[in-house]
Scaffold this active site. Structure first.
Site, short mmCIF file in Angstrom:
data_model
loop_
_atom_site.label_atom_id
_atom_site.label_comp_id
_atom_site.label_asym_id
_atom_site.label_seq_id
_atom_site.Cartn_x
_atom_site.Cartn_y
_atom_site.Cartn_z
N HIS A 136 0.92 -1.26 -0.08
CA HIS A 136 -0.04 -0.07 -0.19
C HIS A 136 0.82 1.16 -0.16
O HIS A 136 1.76 1.51 0.93
CB HIS A 136 -1.01 0.04 1.23
CG HIS A 136 -1.68 1.22 1.21
ND1 HIS A 136 -2.98 1.19 0.73
CD2 HIS A 136 -1.64 2.35 2.04
CE1 HIS A 136 -3.57 2.52 0.83
NE2 HIS A 136 -2.63 3.18 1.57
N ASP A 160 -15.23 3.45 6.53
CA ASP A 160 -13.95 4.36 5.93
C ASP A 160 -14.48 5.18 4.91
O ASP A 160 -14.11 6.28 4.52
CB ASP A 160 -12.82 3.60 5.71
CG ASP A 160 -11.80 4.32 4.92
OD1 ASP A 160 -11.32 5.46 5.70
OD2 ASP A 160 -11.64 4.22 4.00
N ARG A 219 -14.34 13.73 5.69
CA ARG A 219 -13.25 14.19 6.04
C ARG A 219 -12.52 15.00 4.91
O ARG A 219 -11.99 16.19 4.95
CB ARG A 219 -11.99 13.04 6.01
CG ARG A 219 -12.13 12.42 7.76
CD ARG A 219 -11.29 11.26 7.73
NE ARG A 219 -9.93 11.42 7.48
CZ ARG A 219 -9.07 10.64 7.07
NH1 ARG A 219 -9.51 9.37 6.79
NH2 ARG A 219 -7.55 11.16 7.05
N SER A 260 -7.86 4.74 8.86
CA SER A 260 -8.46 4.46 7.48
C SER A 260 -7.80 3.65 6.56
O SER A 260 -8.40 2.74 6.22
CB SER A 260 -8.40 5.86 6.84
OG SER A 260 -8.53 6.01 5.36
N LYS A 287 -9.01 -0.99 6.05
CA LYS A 287 -9.13 -1.56 4.58
C LYS A 287 -8.01 -2.79 4.62
O LYS A 287 -8.23 -3.66 3.72
CB LYS A 287 -8.80 -0.53 3.74
CG LYS A 287 -10.12 0.51 3.41
CD LYS A 287 -9.90 1.73 2.49
CE LYS A 287 -8.74 2.70 2.97
NZ LYS A 287 -8.71 3.92 2.39
N1 URA Z 1 -5.41 6.89 2.29
C1 URA Z 1 -6.43 6.52 2.96
O1 URA Z 1 -6.87 5.36 2.54
N2 URA Z 1 -7.03 7.12 3.88
C2 URA Z 1 -6.30 8.45 4.28
O2 URA Z 1 -6.99 8.80 5.46
C3 URA Z 1 -5.39 8.84 3.81
C4 URA Z 1 -4.81 8.03 2.49
#
Ligand code: URA
Length: 435
Positions: free
Chosen positions: A82, A161, A168, A183, A187
């Site tokens: 990621h 999220d 946000r 966040s 995931k």
């Molecule tokens: N990527 C995400 O998935 N969430 C965030 O808050 C920032 C970057």
């Protein structure tokens, strides 16, 4: 339980209990807590921060708001990668096939671009026919059969999220470390892999502006993974200037293919090899990180990694002739050059400005759901450290029409700084955090 009490408790610096956090996440996901109350709580979190226990609890509650994927039928240690988001960041398109070529089962769910940052799914979709909406069953079968799949995240993964992130984005509460960590990790935990390799960016074109903040975020996310029985490691990488030369979807796919042919930019090649080496180490395919990097270089040089990308494109219904001839992806009809105003050395190429200029060519979206122009974007001709003469081309901007190309070129021109002294070279890989 009462939402107003919870907001006031956090506003006054209190520590929320697991029950309070679960109440908020469940209530907001179900639509029982309105956006205005959730916004107030998010702002209180941004100002008052959260303890580690609260962050762990928030992450778990968000993970449990939807489905979790069971990858246990796939043998071996499944690894995900990621990136915290950047400009010109096509690393997944290189590192994932390299790691798969080393025998690491790569099961990756990716996102789309938003704001100035790009997203792997948009890039993959610029390949004719490419499917990025695999069902969970297809995703699992593909990883089992060829060792690699990159698909879009299903709406059922961490729906909390999805809702919170959208809020946000419009309430000035994106850049909060507890909210970013929960966040991303909710995931990743729901996506079901055994190990996660994080590429945490720092610099002008990243959420984390400096290395200390990136390091803190990386260590926090690693501890969340470990707390939940997963392996995790991180690379801190630079994002002051764009990664590589290409910014924009099909332009980045072409650059990733060139990189897998051994002809890629130095920064992209180095970062991708480091990430793939770390994925091999976390996946227990090698006994040290150094060996992982060495083996990653080998499969890049001998073409095995390129073959993996071809296999993945074919399995996902894409046109694999793109591997032999990336020019089939096409290029936007109009272009405009950005030229140097004086002699000297390029001392900065502001990734944030280039990311925004690229978005304005049509390569990115202003709002979720907007259509994008897959063939638009920017190709840098000079990077930090390049010597330039007045009128040299610094970048070429591609867009559907001349007006758009010229406007974006003007914006991109402001990203370049030229000075009399050659700046010191900086390493793309700033740090590696592994066990
Ligand atoms: N990527 C995400 O998935 N969430 C965030 O808050 C920032 C970057």
């Amino acid at each position: 339980m009462d939402m107003v009490d919870i907001i006031q408790k956090k506003r006054d610096g209190g520590e929320l209990t697991d029950e309070e956090i679960t109440y908020v996440i469940k209530g907001f996901t179900a639509g029982n807590i309105p956006d205005y109350q959730m916004s107030a709580l998010l702002m209180a979190i941004l100002f008052r921060n959260m303890t580690r226990r609260e962050i762990f609890s928030l992450t778990r509650a968000m993970r449990d708001s939807g489905d979790t994927i069971d990858l246990s039928v796939i043998p071996g240690i499944k690894v995900d990668k990621h990136s915290s988001g950047g400009v010109g960041d096509k690393t997944t398109l290189v590192a994932a096939p390299v790691a798969a070529a080393l025998g690491v089962p790569v099961a990756k769910m990716s996102g789309r671009g938003l704001g100035f940052t790009g997203g792997t799914i948009d890039k993959l979709e610029s390949i004719p026919g490419m499917r990025t909406n695999l069902s969970v069953e297809q995703f699992v079968n593909q990883v089992r059969e060829i060792g690699i799949a990159v698909t879009g995240q299903t709406g059922k993964i961490a729906p909390a999220d999805k809702k919170i992130y959208a809020l946000r984005d419009v309430t000035g509460t994106v850049d909060s470390i507890p909210l970013i960590a929960s966040s991303i990790m909710s995931k990743k935990l729901a996506a079901g892999t055994d190990a996660i390799v994080l590429d945490v960016k720092c610099g002008r074109g990243a959420f984390m502006r400096n290395q200390e903040a990136a390091d803190f975020l990386a260590r926090l996310m690693i501890s969340i993974a470990r707390e939940n029985g997963k392996k995790a490691a991180a690379i801190i990488s630079g994002m002051d200037e764009p990664l590589g030369y290409a910014v924009g979807n099909s332009l980045e796919v072409a650059e990733a293919i060139d990189t897998l042919k051994g002809n890629g930019p130095a920064d992209l090649t180095k970062l991708s090899i480091s990430i793939a080496g770390l994925m091999a180490y976390e996946g227990e395919k090698v006994s040290s990180l150094e060996e992982g990097v060495e083996k990653a270089q080998e499969v890049l040089a001998d073409g095995t990694a390129l073959l993996k990308l071809r296999q993945m494109i074919l399995y996902q219904n894409g046109d694999d002739s793109v591997i032999d001839d990336p020019s089939i992806l096409g290029i936007a009809a109009a272009s405009a050059n950005v030229r140097a105003g004086l002699d000297g050395y390029v001392t900065a190429v502001d990734a944030l400005r280039i990311g925004n200029a690229s978005r304005h060519t049509g390569a990115g979206r202003e709002e979720k759901g907007d259509a994008i122009d897959e063939t638009a974007g920017i190709v840098l001709k000079k990077k930090v450290g390049s010597e330039v003469k007045k009128d040299d081309v610094l970048a070429v901007v591609y867009a559907a029409d001349h007006e758009k190309a010229r406007a974006a070129a003007q914006e991109a021109a402001a990203a370049f700084a030229i000075g009399p002294e050659k700046p010191a070279a900086s390493n793309i890989v700033k740090d590696i955090i592994a066990e």
